[in-house]
Structures are given as C-alpha cells and as structure tokens.
Design a protein around this motif. Structure first.
Motif, PDB file in Angstrom:
ATOM      1  N   GLY A   1       2.658   4.239   6.270  1.00  7.59           N
ATOM      2  CA  GLY A   1       2.011   3.556   5.154  1.00  7.59           C
ATOM      3  C   GLY A   1       2.974   3.059   4.097  1.00  7.59           C
ATOM      4  N   HIS A   2       4.152   3.678   4.001  1.00  3.87           N
ATOM      5  CA  HIS A   2       5.142   3.213   3.027  1.00  3.87           C
ATOM      6  C   HIS A   2       5.521   1.757   3.269  1.00  3.87           C
ATOM      7  CE1 HIS A   2       6.073   7.465   1.802  1.00  3.87           C
ATOM      8  NE2 HIS A   2       6.282   6.826   0.658  1.00  3.87           N
ATOM      9  N   LEU A   3       5.550   1.344   4.527  1.00  2.00           N
ATOM     10  CA  LEU A   3       5.942  -0.026   4.844  1.00  2.00           C
ATOM     11  C   LEU A   3       5.029  -1.049   4.187  1.00  2.00           C
ATOM     12  CD1 LEU A   3       6.769   0.207   8.667  1.00  2.00           C
ATOM     13  CD2 LEU A   3       8.346   0.391   6.730  1.00  2.00           C
ATOM     14  N   PHE A   4       3.783  -0.677   3.989  1.00  2.00           N
ATOM     15  CA  PHE A   4       2.783  -1.638   3.524  1.00  2.00           C
ATOM     16  C   PHE A   4       2.461  -1.485   2.033  1.00  2.00           C
ATOM     17  CE2 PHE A   4       2.182  -0.677   8.016  1.00  2.00           C
ATOM     18  CZ  PHE A   4       2.303  -1.948   8.569  1.00  2.00           C
ATOM     19  N   LEU A   5       3.181  -0.589   1.346  1.00  2.00           N
ATOM     20  CA  LEU A   5       2.953  -0.426  -0.082  1.00  2.00           C
ATOM     21  C   LEU A   5       3.190  -1.714  -0.876  1.00  2.00           C
ATOM     22  CD1 LEU A   5       4.403   3.126  -0.907  1.00  2.00           C
ATOM     23  CD2 LEU A   5       2.004   2.399  -0.845  1.00  2.00           C
TER      24      LEU A   5
ATOM     25  N   TYR B   1       2.501  -4.624  -0.139  1.00  2.00           N
ATOM     26  CA  TYR B   1       1.350  -5.507   0.019  1.00  2.00           C
ATOM     27  C   TYR B   1       0.169  -5.057  -0.842  1.00  2.00           C
ATOM     28  CZ  TYR B   1       3.856  -7.357   4.053  1.00  2.00           C
ATOM     29  OH  TYR B   1       4.800  -7.927   4.862  1.00  2.00           O
ATOM     30  N   LYS B   2       0.237  -3.821  -1.319  1.00  2.00           N
ATOM     31  CA  LYS B   2      -0.850  -3.281  -2.125  1.00  2.00           C
ATOM     32  C   LYS B   2      -0.549  -3.376  -3.616  1.00  2.00           C
ATOM     33  CE  LYS B   2      -2.012   0.125   1.458  1.00  2.00           C
ATOM     34  NZ  LYS B   2      -2.136   1.581   1.774  1.00  2.00           N
ATOM     35  N   HIS B   3       0.722  -3.592  -3.976  1.00  2.00           N
ATOM     36  CA  HIS B   3       1.129  -3.628  -5.378  1.00  2.00           C
ATOM     37  C   HIS B   3       1.556  -5.048  -5.748  1.00  2.00           C
ATOM     38  CE1 HIS B   3       1.034   0.771  -5.898  1.00  2.00           C
ATOM     39  NE2 HIS B   3       1.498   0.831  -4.662  1.00  2.00           N
ATOM     40  N   ASN B   4       0.582  -5.888  -6.033  1.00  2.00           N
ATOM     41  CA  ASN B   4       0.850  -7.255  -6.461  1.00  2.00           C
ATOM     42  C   ASN B   4       1.848  -7.947  -5.525  1.00  2.00           C
ATOM     43  OD1 ASN B   4       1.069  -9.642  -7.863  1.00  2.00           O
ATOM     44  ND2 ASN B   4       1.540  -8.691  -9.839  1.00  2.00           N
ATOM     45  N   PRO B   5       1.433  -8.244  -4.293  1.00  2.00           N
ATOM     46  CA  PRO B   5       2.363  -8.802  -3.306  1.00  2.00           C
ATOM     47  C   PRO B   5       3.004 -10.121  -3.725  1.00  2.00           C
ATOM     48  CG  PRO B   5       0.087  -8.983  -2.549  1.00  2.00           C
ATOM     49  CD  PRO B   5       0.079  -8.105  -3.744  1.00  2.00           C
ATOM     50  N   LEU B   6       2.276 -10.939  -4.517  1.00  2.00           N
ATOM     51  CA  LEU B   6       2.860 -12.205  -4.964  1.00  2.00           C
ATOM     52  C   LEU B   6       4.061 -11.963  -5.873  1.00  2.00           C
ATOM     53  CD1 LEU B   6      -0.308 -14.391  -5.666  1.00  2.00           C
ATOM     54  CD2 LEU B   6       1.227 -14.457  -3.693  1.00  2.00           C
TER      55      LEU B   6
ATOM     56  N   ASP C   1       9.714   2.385  -9.319  1.00  2.00           N
ATOM     57  CA  ASP C   1       9.542   3.329 -10.423  1.00  2.00           C
ATOM     58  C   ASP C   1       8.904   2.683 -11.645  1.00  2.00           C
ATOM     59  OD1 ASP C   1      10.470   5.579  -9.155  1.00  2.00           O
ATOM     60  OD2 ASP C   1      12.543   5.374  -9.861  1.00  2.00           O
ATOM     61  N   GLU C   2       9.212   1.408 -11.872  1.00  2.00           N
ATOM     62  CA  GLU C   2       8.724   0.726 -13.074  1.00  2.00           C
ATOM     63  C   GLU C   2       8.127  -0.633 -12.702  1.00  2.00           C
ATOM     64  OE1 GLU C   2      11.343   1.217 -16.613  1.00  2.00           O
ATOM     65  OE2 GLU C   2      12.791   1.968 -15.145  1.00  2.00           O
ATOM     66  N   PRO C   3       6.986  -0.631 -12.042  1.00  2.00           N
ATOM     67  CA  PRO C   3       6.397  -1.904 -11.576  1.00  2.00           C
ATOM     68  C   PRO C   3       5.949  -2.823 -12.703  1.00  2.00           C
ATOM     69  CG  PRO C   3       4.869  -0.077 -11.256  1.00  2.00           C
ATOM     70  CD  PRO C   3       6.170   0.537 -11.665  1.00  2.00           C
ATOM     71  N   ALA C   4       5.835  -2.313 -13.921  1.00  2.00           N
ATOM     72  CA  ALA C   4       5.396  -3.143 -15.041  1.00  2.00           C
ATOM     73  C   ALA C   4       6.502  -4.072 -15.532  1.00  2.00           C
ATOM     74  CB  ALA C   4       4.911  -2.268 -16.191  1.00  2.00           C
ATOM     75  N   LEU C   5       7.740  -3.791 -15.177  1.00  2.00           N
ATOM     76  CA  LEU C   5       8.845  -4.639 -15.610  1.00  2.00           C
ATOM     77  C   LEU C   5       8.751  -6.019 -14.963  1.00  2.00           C
ATOM     78  CD1 LEU C   5      11.936  -2.225 -15.420  1.00  2.00           C
ATOM     79  CD2 LEU C   5      10.703  -2.957 -17.469  1.00  2.00           C
ATOM     80  N   GLN C   6       9.211  -7.015 -15.690  1.00  2.00           N
ATOM     81  CA  GLN C   6       9.311  -8.350 -15.126  1.00  2.00           C
ATOM     82  C   GLN C   6      10.476  -8.390 -14.134  1.00  2.00           C
ATOM     83  OE1 GLN C   6       7.040 -10.851 -15.749  1.00  2.00           O
ATOM     84  NE2 GLN C   6       5.976  -9.196 -16.829  1.00  2.00           N
ATOM     85  N   ASN C   7      10.422  -9.346 -13.231  1.00  2.00           N
ATOM     86  CA  ASN C   7      11.439  -9.410 -12.187  1.00  2.00           C
ATOM     87  C   ASN C   7      12.855  -9.534 -12.752  1.00  2.00           C
ATOM     88  OD1 ASN C   7       9.479  -9.194 -10.226  1.00  2.00           O
ATOM     89  ND2 ASN C   7       9.309 -11.396  -9.879  1.00  2.00           N
TER      90      ASN C   7
END
Length: 244
Positions: free
Chosen positions: A92-96, A98-103, A143-149
């Motif tokens: 399931g780690h491989l597809f994470l 795709y679940k967290h804002n894939p765009l 760890d910090e998905p809220a950060l901008q790219n």
C-alpha cells in the motif's frame, strides 16, 4: 552519527520488511515494463502501432508512464521512511502518493526533475549537486505535505548544506559493490592477456567468449546484487534523513 551507524540502522529497519521491499521493487519494475509496452513498437500492440506515426503521442504516453512510475517510486521512498520508525512496509505504500493530492505530487515531481535536468544541461557537476541537494525532498514531502513544492525543495537544500558529501560517501559504499562483477570481468581479461599468447587461436577463442559471454554474466550478477543492495541503500538513505 557515522555513516557506518546509519547503514546499520538501515539494515536493522529492514528486518521483517526485506521481502516486502523487494516485492515493491518488483511491482514497480513490472508496471514500468507494462506501461512501456503500450507505446513501444517492439512489442507490436495496437497502441504502439498508433503512436509510432506520431512522435507527439509517443512523447505524451511516455510522459504519463514516467509520472506513474515516479509516484510509485515516491511511495516506495515513503515506505522506507516509515520503517525507520518501526512501522511495517506494505504494498500500500506504493500507492500513497495517489491518495495524497496526486496532482500536487505530479507537479512536485515534474518541477524537481525539470530543474535537475536544466542544471545538468549546464554541466554535469551542477546537476549532480542539485540531485544531492534535493535528495531529502521526498521524505520532507511525506512529513510536511502542507508545504508548497518550492518550500519542500528549499528545505531539502538547507538540510543538505554540509551533508552532500556525507550522503555521497554513504551511497558510494553501495556503488562499489556493483563494481565487483565488472572488476571480476576485467581481471579475467587481464589474466588471459598475460597468460595466453595474443595471436594464438586459443586467445581468440577464449577472449571472444569471455568478452561477450562475460557481459551477460556481469549483467546477471549486477541484477542479483541489486536484490541485496537496493533495499539496504534505500533504507540507509531514509535513515540518513532521520538524523539531519
């Protein structure tokens, strides 16, 4: 912490996760192969026949395939980071990603690879430097998905200040293992060159066999070594991140 300690932590984290990590590598390879078959004329399918006459379509299909594999690889990196905290790696780690804002993940991947490519076009060295500067970006994203790219890349750059050489030395240890089959092959050529007369039929026969058959042996041994090395290398890199 010394690199030897980081490698040890990486090995210990793999206990109970080694086979799953190998399975995840295998899944990514199979998916990549299947995706490539859709637009490669060598495989002789209808999609490949359709795209072979359109370089633009071939480019689009290859770009989509590369992003799919890139997201799976990013999920693999996240799995190696989780096992540093005692969690279990799963498929399931491989597809994470795709679940967290894939765009956003696609945009992040595209931005990072594009910038590395542009730096590499200047000279090879700047591209290598940027590759190591952003080596921790995938973990920071997790760890910090809220950060901008851009913030993710900037934070990785800051974390790697003074640590690029350390990471290079850590991974060079694993690169040396891959050189063993090549060194064995070259040693065989040197041995034949020193012990068998150069113009003799024996040298021609043995040398020919060793040169061409040896290449397949080197390739096979390299693939076998990858089964041993890649889980350890990726786990050590994730452990490196936890100590920055």
């Amino acid at each position: 912490m010394k690199n030897s300690d980081i490698r040890r932590q990486g090995r210990e984290s793999l206990r109970g996760n080694y086979l799953v990590s190998l399975g995840n590598f295998f899944i990514i390879s199979i998916i990549g192969f299947i995706l490539q078959s859709f637009y490669s004329p060598e495989f002789g399918n209808s999609v490949a026949d359709y795209t072979s006459n359109s370089p633009l379509l071939t480019f689009i299909f290859s770009l989509i395939a590369s992003f799919i594999v890139a997201l799976l690889t990013m999920g693999l990196h996240w799995g190696f980071l989780d096992i540093q905290d005692g969690e279990r790696m799963t498929v399931g780690h491989l597809f994470l990603p795709y679940k967290h804002n894939p765009l956003k993940v696609v945009a992040y991947t595209f931005r990072k690879q594009l910038l590395i490519t542009l730096w590499s076009l200047l000279f090879i060295i700047p591209g290598i430097i940027k590759t190591y500067a952003w080596a921790m970006a995938d973990y920071i994203y997790y760890d910090e998905p809220a950060l901008q790219n851009q913030e993710i890349l900037a934070k990785s750059d800051a974390m790697m200040q003074g640590n690029k050489w350390r990471l290079f030395r850590l991974e060079f240890y694993y690169a040396l293992i891959y050189l063993l089959p090549v060194l064995f092959w070259m040693a065989g050529l040197l041995y034949f060159g020193l012990t068998v007369p150069e113009n003799s039929e024996q040298w021609m026969g043995i040398g020919f066999i060793w040169i061409f058959a040896g290449m397949f042996v080197v390739l096979g041994l390299t693939l076998l070594l990858a089964i041993f090395v890649e889980p350890r290398r990726n786990s050590a890199r994730a452990a490196f991140y936890t100590h920055l």
